[in-house]
Each structure stands twice: as C-alpha cells, then as structure tokens.
Design a protein around this motif. Structure first.
Motif, PDB file in Angstrom:
ATOM      1  N   LYS A   1       0.848  -1.193   0.000  1.00  0.00           N
ATOM      2  CA  LYS A   1       0.000   0.000   0.000  1.00  0.00           C
ATOM      3  C   LYS A   1       0.885   1.245   0.000  1.00  0.00           C
ATOM      4  N   ALA A   2       0.317   2.351  -0.404  1.00  0.00           N
ATOM      5  CA  ALA A   2       1.072   3.604  -0.440  1.00  0.00           C
ATOM      6  C   ALA A   2       1.304   4.118   0.977  1.00  0.00           C
ATOM      7  N   PRO A   3       2.490   4.652   1.278  1.00  0.00           N
ATOM      8  CA  PRO A   3       2.763   5.171   2.619  1.00  0.00           C
ATOM      9  C   PRO A   3       2.055   6.503   2.857  1.00  0.00           C
ATOM     10  N   THR A   4       1.903   6.837   4.108  1.00  0.00           N
ATOM     11  CA  THR A   4       1.305   8.115   4.488  1.00  0.00           C
ATOM     12  C   THR A   4       2.398   9.137   4.792  1.00  0.00           C
ATOM     13  N   MET A   5       2.029  10.405   4.779  1.00  0.00           N
ATOM     14  CA  MET A   5       2.981  11.457   5.118  1.00  0.00           C
ATOM     15  C   MET A   5       3.459  11.284   6.562  1.00  0.00           C
ATOM     16  N   GLU A   6       2.562  10.823   7.425  1.00  0.00           N
ATOM     17  CA  GLU A   6       2.924  10.622   8.826  1.00  0.00           C
ATOM     18  C   GLU A   6       4.031   9.577   8.971  1.00  0.00           C
ATOM     19  N   GLN A   7       3.930   8.489   8.203  1.00  0.00           N
ATOM     20  CA  GLN A   7       4.953   7.439   8.260  1.00  0.00           C
ATOM     21  C   GLN A   7       6.302   7.965   7.788  1.00  0.00           C
ATOM     22  N   VAL A   8       6.307   8.668   6.686  1.00  0.00           N
ATOM     23  CA  VAL A   8       7.559   9.181   6.128  1.00  0.00           C
ATOM     24  C   VAL A   8       8.168  10.228   7.055  1.00  0.00           C
ATOM     25  N   ALA A   9       7.344  11.108   7.595  1.00  0.00           N
ATOM     26  CA  ALA A   9       7.844  12.134   8.512  1.00  0.00           C
ATOM     27  C   ALA A   9       8.481  11.497   9.750  1.00  0.00           C
ATOM     28  N   HIS A  10       7.846  10.454  10.268  1.00  0.00           N
ATOM     29  CA  HIS A  10       8.387   9.751  11.431  1.00  0.00           C
ATOM     30  C   HIS A  10       9.771   9.192  11.128  1.00  0.00           C
ATOM     31  N   ASN A  11       9.932   8.569   9.948  1.00  0.00           N
ATOM     32  CA  ASN A  11      11.218   7.983   9.578  1.00  0.00           C
ATOM     33  C   ASN A  11      12.290   9.039   9.341  1.00  0.00           C
ATOM     34  N   LEU A  12      11.864  10.243   8.979  1.00  0.00           N
ATOM     35  CA  LEU A  12      12.813  11.338   8.779  1.00  0.00           C
ATOM     36  C   LEU A  12      13.099  12.086  10.075  1.00  0.00           C
ATOM     37  N   GLY A  13      12.412  11.713  11.145  1.00  0.00           N
ATOM     38  CA  GLY A  13      12.635  12.341  12.442  1.00  0.00           C
ATOM     39  C   GLY A  13      12.078  13.743  12.549  1.00  0.00           C
ATOM     40  N   MET A  14      10.922  13.976  11.924  1.00  0.00           N
ATOM     41  CA  MET A  14      10.306  15.305  11.975  1.00  0.00           C
ATOM     42  C   MET A  14       8.794  15.158  12.037  1.00  0.00           C
ATOM     43  N   PRO A  15       8.084  16.173  12.546  1.00  0.00           N
ATOM     44  CA  PRO A  15       6.618  16.110  12.567  1.00  0.00           C
ATOM     45  C   PRO A  15       6.061  16.270  11.148  1.00  0.00           C
ATOM     46  N   PRO A  16       4.867  15.744  10.891  1.00  0.00           N
ATOM     47  CA  PRO A  16       4.273  15.825   9.546  1.00  0.00           C
ATOM     48  C   PRO A  16       4.153  17.252   9.025  1.00  0.00           C
ATOM     49  N   TRP A  17       3.850  18.203   9.908  1.00  0.00           N
ATOM     50  CA  TRP A  17       3.690  19.577   9.436  1.00  0.00           C
ATOM     51  C   TRP A  17       5.008  20.145   8.910  1.00  0.00           C
ATOM     52  N   THR A  18       6.136  19.715   9.496  1.00  0.00           N
ATOM     53  CA  THR A  18       7.440  20.169   9.005  1.00  0.00           C
ATOM     54  C   THR A  18       7.720  19.594   7.626  1.00  0.00           C
ATOM     55  N   LEU A  19       7.409  18.314   7.449  1.00  0.00           N
ATOM     56  CA  LEU A  19       7.582  17.689   6.137  1.00  0.00           C
ATOM     57  C   LEU A  19       6.711  18.391   5.093  1.00  0.00           C
ATOM     58  N   ARG A  20       5.472  18.670   5.463  1.00  0.00           N
ATOM     59  CA  ARG A  20       4.553  19.339   4.530  1.00  0.00           C
ATOM     60  C   ARG A  20       5.082  20.738   4.150  1.00  0.00           C
ATOM     61  N   ARG A  21       5.585  21.458   5.153  1.00  0.00           N
ATOM     62  CA  ARG A  21       6.114  22.807   4.885  1.00  0.00           C
ATOM     63  C   ARG A  21       7.335  22.755   3.974  1.00  0.00           C
ATOM     64  N   ARG A  22       8.246  21.830   4.250  1.00  0.00           N
ATOM     65  CA  ARG A  22       9.480  21.767   3.459  1.00  0.00           C
ATOM     66  C   ARG A  22       9.202  21.330   2.023  1.00  0.00           C
ATOM     67  N   LEU A  23       8.240  20.435   1.842  1.00  0.00           N
ATOM     68  CA  LEU A  23       7.876  20.041   0.476  1.00  0.00           C
ATOM     69  C   LEU A  23       7.241  21.219  -0.268  1.00  0.00           C
ATOM     70  N   LYS A  24       6.469  22.017   0.464  1.00  0.00           N
ATOM     71  CA  LYS A  24       5.863  23.205  -0.158  1.00  0.00           C
ATOM     72  C   LYS A  24       6.950  24.180  -0.593  1.00  0.00           C
ATOM     73  N   GLU A  25       8.002  24.316   0.249  1.00  0.00           N
ATOM     74  CA  GLU A  25       9.116  25.187  -0.110  1.00  0.00           C
ATOM     75  C   GLU A  25       9.830  24.682  -1.361  1.00  0.00           C
ATOM     76  N   GLU A  26       9.867  23.335  -1.507  1.00  0.00           N
ATOM     77  CA  GLU A  26      10.495  22.732  -2.691  1.00  0.00           C
ATOM     78  C   GLU A  26       9.543  22.722  -3.893  1.00  0.00           C
ATOM     79  N   GLN A  27       8.313  23.151  -3.659  1.00  0.00           N
ATOM     80  CA  GLN A  27       7.275  23.207  -4.710  1.00  0.00           C
ATOM     81  C   GLN A  27       6.981  21.825  -5.286  1.00  0.00           C
ATOM     82  N   VAL A  28       6.899  20.836  -4.393  1.00  0.00           N
ATOM     83  CA  VAL A  28       6.518  19.482  -4.810  1.00  0.00           C
ATOM     84  C   VAL A  28       5.419  18.975  -3.884  1.00  0.00           C
ATOM     85  N   ARG A  29       4.604  18.082  -4.392  1.00  0.00           N
ATOM     86  CA  ARG A  29       3.527  17.485  -3.602  1.00  0.00           C
ATOM     87  C   ARG A  29       3.913  16.069  -3.204  1.00  0.00           C
ATOM     88  N   PHE A  30       3.500  15.679  -2.011  1.00  0.00           N
ATOM     89  CA  PHE A  30       3.834  14.349  -1.492  1.00  0.00           C
ATOM     90  C   PHE A  30       3.328  13.251  -2.420  1.00  0.00           C
TER      91      PHE A  30
END
Length: 342
Positions: free
Chosen positions: A252-281
């Motif tokens: 199954k496709a992973p969730t943003m929460e799972q990926v953020a956890h593995n990167l050691g950051m909260p989901p909102w930080t991952l969402r913000r940084r991807l927005k800065e990179e102008q890419v969607r999860f």
C-alpha cells in the motif's frame, strides 16, 4: 529527479567472487560479462548497483549449482570487509553497541531503497533485523542468507568465541536447500517469519569486543559520522523523502505521517518543506513508483503481479493503468524490450 534501487561496495563483490572460486566455480568469464575489471574491484569507494549484484550472485549460484553460496559468504566474511565500520564495531563498549554501529553506518558500504538494517531491544533480547526484500525468488535468497550468517560471524569475531544466538528468522519460506542451514547456524532456524533477524539474549552481548579501545572508538566514530554526513549530503531533501517512501511502498502507499516519522520530523514540518520545494507528497509517491517500476519490470525474475505488490498498488489493474501512463506502453511490452542494467 531520479532514484535507483541502491548500490553496494565492491568489497562484497570480492567476497562473493572469492567464495565462489574457493568452491570450485570459475569466475573469469562472469567477471568479464559483468565488466568487473581489476581496476573496478580494487578502486576505493567503488560500488555496483544492487540489481547487478543480485544478478551476479544468481549467475554464480547457477554456474556452480551452489545454492548455499550466500551462507558460505556469510561464514567467510570478516569485520575488515565492512571497512571503517568494522573497525569501529571492534572498538565499541560492548557487542550490543557493535551491532548498532554495523546497522547505523550500513550506508557507508551499501544502500538499498528497500530499507536498511536496524537493531532492536525487546525485554531481554537484542534483535538484529535485516530489511525485507520480498517477494523472494531464486536469486535474492542468497542476499538474506549472507546478511544473517555474516551477523553471527561478526559477533563471534568480535567476542573471540562462539556466542550462540537464540534463534534465526527468515522471512521467506524454507528453500529447497533448507537442510543445509544446520551447517551454518547452531541456533534454531525458522522460515516464514515476519522479519529477517538474528536474535540474541541481551546478556550475551554485554561483553566488550576482545580488542576494544575507547579512545580509538571515539576517533573512528568521528570519522564515520563525517563520512556518513558526506554521503547523506549528496541527497537533496526531496531525494531523502523518496528514499523513505521506497521501503514503505509494499502492499500500500505510505502516508505522510509514516515518512515524517522515519525522517525524524513532525508531519507539518515535512509538509512545509515540500511546499518550499514546490513538490507534492503524492507526486513523489508517483515518481518513486515510476522509477522502481522501470527497475523491477526489466527483471523477469519478478512477475508483474509481484511488481504491483512491491509498488504498493491496491491491485494489478491499478498498476497496469499507471504503467501505461508512465511509459506509454504496457508492462509486458516494456519487459520484452528491456534488459536488466545499472
């Protein structure tokens, strides 16, 4: 943005070839076929792709009818085959910390988009886990065989004695050469398990490596941290996210929460940084799937149903629709016109 399945140090290639030769397998023609020149095999930091390494192992096993080649390699490996990571492990405070070093700095000698090894503690147990590379087939069993037998070898070399694990666990079903495992493991071996693991009682791993030196450990750890940072800096943030998506795709496709956890950051930080990179999860999931689809579909050892599972699609129909969108042809047509390369 492009990603690959991963690569592995030529130290492991040398180990594979030497073990094959020691067992009567003539490797010269295969070395030529795989473009493994003397320069390639002796160049510092030289690596080959994971698909190429797996194909090399499959060819050697087939040529020598040596299905336990991975187990033989694991029994022959030494800490020096890990490079600087092996020397760091040899100077750790105890064997538990040694295994943590081997897992934590695994990227210095190999990396695989499917995952990475880790060490867990469960009450009075220490568990070295090698990541899943399912679905399994005749040419990737040897990779797990090598990894788990090597772990036992490392512990014994570090301690200077035979420290018997409590159990050995393999994720795949018992292969046709299952009777040979008793020659390589003194502990009980279990197949069809939820993980690939070597399990020790914690107290066995509380002893220090026989030649450990605290100052040397700290010096080597500083150098390993520097090398790991240098390797990691080669990946952009988007590539780091995609590298975390890959191991989570299965079924199954992973969730943003799972990926953020593995990167050691909260989901909102991952969402913000991807927005800065102008890419969607969701676009990164799609791009990761597309890249891996090209890699897996080239390889006839994987059925298209298995590829669908590896990429986390709900069903094969959804996979085939996506494949046609990505490559403007069917998966079967793509496979018929491609060969496995780096």
């Amino acid at each position: 943005m492009t990603i690959s399945l991963g690569d592995i140090s030529v130290r492991y290639v040398q180990l594979l070839l030497k073990t094959a030769r020691d067992n009567g397998i003539k490797t010269h023609s295969i070395e030529q076929q795989f473009l493994l020149s003397k320069e390639k095999l002796t160049s510092p930091y030289s690596r080959i792709s994971i698909p190429r390494f797996m194909r090399l192992g499959e060819r050697l096993i087939h040529l020598g009818d040596c299905h336990d080649l991975g187990l033989k390699c694991g029994a022959n490996i030494r800490l020096s085959d890990l490079g600087i990571t092996g020397y760091l492990a040899a100077n750790a405070q105890n064997l538990h910390q040694s295994l943590n070093c081997i897992a934590s700095y695994e990227k210095l000698s190999s990396q695989n988009l499917r995952g990475h090894s880790n060490v867990r503690q469960d009450n009075n147990k220490v568990i070295f886990c090698f990541y899943s590379i399912s679905p399994y087939n005749q040419y990737n069993y040897f990779v797990v065989d090598l990894a788990l037998r090597a772990t036992v070898n490392f512990v014994n070399e570090l301690s200077g004695q035979n420290l018997e694990p409590e159990r050995i666990e393999f994720e795949f079903p018992a292969p046709h050469y299952a009777s040979l495992y008793s020659q390589y493991f003194s502990a009980p071996v279990y197949f069809n398990q939820p993980r690939n693991a070597v399990v020790y009682r914690k107290e066995k791993l509380m002893i220090a490596p026989k030649n450990a030196n605290e100052i040397t450990y700290l010096e080597l750890k500083t150098e390993c941290d520097h090398l790991l940072s240098r390797v990691s800096q080669n990946d952009s943030f988007v590539e780091q996210v995609m590298n975390e998506i890959g191991p989570l795709l299965t079924s199954k496709a992973p969730t943003m929460e799972q990926v953020a956890h593995n990167l050691g950051m909260p989901p909102w930080t991952l969402r913000r940084r991807l927005k800065e990179e102008q890419v969607r999860f969701k676009d990164l999931i799609d791009e990761t799937r597309q890249t891996l689809a090209g890699i897996y579909t080239k390889d006839p050892q994987y059925s298209l149903e298995e590829v669908s599972f590896l990429l986390g699609f709900a069903n094969p129909t959804a996979f085939h629709r996506a494949f046609k969108r990505w490559f403007d042809c069917t998966a079967s047509q793509f496979r018929a016109n491609k060969t496995l390369t780096d």
